[in-house]
Design a protein around this motif. Structure first.
Motif, PDB file in Angstrom:
ATOM      1  N   SER A   4       0.828  73.645 107.139  1.00 28.99           N
ATOM      2  CA  SER A   4       1.295  73.437 108.644  1.00 28.99           C
ATOM      3  C   SER A   4       2.395  74.364 108.927  1.00 28.99           C
ATOM      4  O   SER A   4       2.823  74.569 110.051  1.00 28.99           O
ATOM      5  N   SER A  57       0.233  75.787 114.688  1.00 35.40           N
ATOM      6  CA  SER A  57      -0.255  75.045 115.611  1.00 35.40           C
ATOM      7  C   SER A  57      -1.277  73.916 114.917  1.00 35.40           C
ATOM      8  O   SER A  57      -2.068  74.306 114.115  1.00 35.40           O
ATOM      9  N   ALA A  58      -1.040  72.508 115.349  1.00 35.60           N
ATOM     10  CA  ALA A  58      -2.017  71.729 114.661  1.00 35.60           C
ATOM     11  C   ALA A  58      -3.317  71.819 114.925  1.00 35.60           C
ATOM     12  O   ALA A  58      -4.035  71.518 114.139  1.00 35.60           O
ATOM     13  N   PHE A  59      -3.750  72.102 116.215  1.00 45.13           N
ATOM     14  CA  PHE A  59      -4.860  72.250 116.616  1.00 45.13           C
ATOM     15  C   PHE A  59      -5.802  73.678 116.068  1.00 45.13           C
ATOM     16  O   PHE A  59      -6.625  73.293 115.446  1.00 45.13           O
ATOM     17  N   ASN A  60      -5.226  74.660 116.397  1.00 47.67           N
ATOM     18  CA  ASN A  60      -5.999  76.089 115.927  1.00 47.67           C
ATOM     19  C   ASN A  60      -5.341  76.623 114.817  1.00 47.67           C
ATOM     20  O   ASN A  60      -5.861  77.568 114.399  1.00 47.67           O
ATOM     21  N   LYS A  61      -4.304  76.256 114.147  1.00 49.94           N
ATOM     22  CA  LYS A  61      -3.408  76.631 113.017  1.00 49.94           C
ATOM     23  C   LYS A  61      -3.062  77.967 113.215  1.00 49.94           C
ATOM     24  O   LYS A  61      -2.838  79.123 112.426  1.00 49.94           O
ATOM     25  N   LYS A  62      -2.970  78.392 114.092  1.00 47.22           N
ATOM     26  CA  LYS A  62      -2.352  79.977 114.718  1.00 47.22           C
ATOM     27  C   LYS A  62      -0.764  79.566 114.784  1.00 47.22           C
ATOM     28  O   LYS A  62      -0.290  78.624 115.081  1.00 47.22           O
ATOM     29  N   LYS A 100       3.178  79.451 115.971  1.00 49.80           N
ATOM     30  CA  LYS A 100       3.786  79.173 116.974  1.00 49.80           C
ATOM     31  C   LYS A 100       4.700  80.141 117.675  1.00 49.80           C
ATOM     32  O   LYS A 100       5.118  80.267 118.746  1.00 49.80           O
ATOM     33  N   TYR A 104      -5.677  67.783 105.838  1.00 48.86           N
ATOM     34  CA  TYR A 104      -6.892  68.291 106.145  1.00 48.86           C
ATOM     35  C   TYR A 104      -7.236  69.648 105.499  1.00 48.86           C
ATOM     36  O   TYR A 104      -8.105  70.485 105.941  1.00 48.86           O
TER      37      TYR A 104
END
Length: 62
Positions: free
Chosen positions: A51, A12-17, A19, A47
Motif C-alpha cells: 500500500s 493508490s488503492a485502486f491502481n497502485k500508482k 499518490k 490483496y
C-alpha cells in the motif's frame, strides 16, 4: 557518520500508482544534500500488493 531519513509514498488503492511524484521527491531531497540509498516496499497487504513504499536517504554528518 551518516544521518538517515525515510519518506513514505502512499499508493493508490485502486491502481497502485504513487499518490505523489516520487521522482520530484528524490530531486528535492538531493538539493538538500541527501542521497537516495534504497526504495523499500513492505510486505504485501491482503490483496497481494503493497500500500506504500519508502524512500530511504542518507547524508554525511560533519
Amino acid at each position: 557518520m551518516y544521518e538517515h531519513t525515510f519518506r513514505r509514498v502512499e499508493l493508490s488503492a485502486f491502481n497502485k500508482k504513487p499518490k505523489e511524484d516520487y521522482q520530484q521527491i528524490v530531486f528535492d531531497f538531493e538539493k538538500e544534500g541527501w542521497e537516495l540509498v534504497q526504495i523499500f516496499a513492505p510486505a504485501t497487504s491482503g490483496y497481494g500488493a503493497a500500500s506504500y513504499f519508502e524512500l530511504i536517504f542518507k547524508r554525511r554528518i560533519d
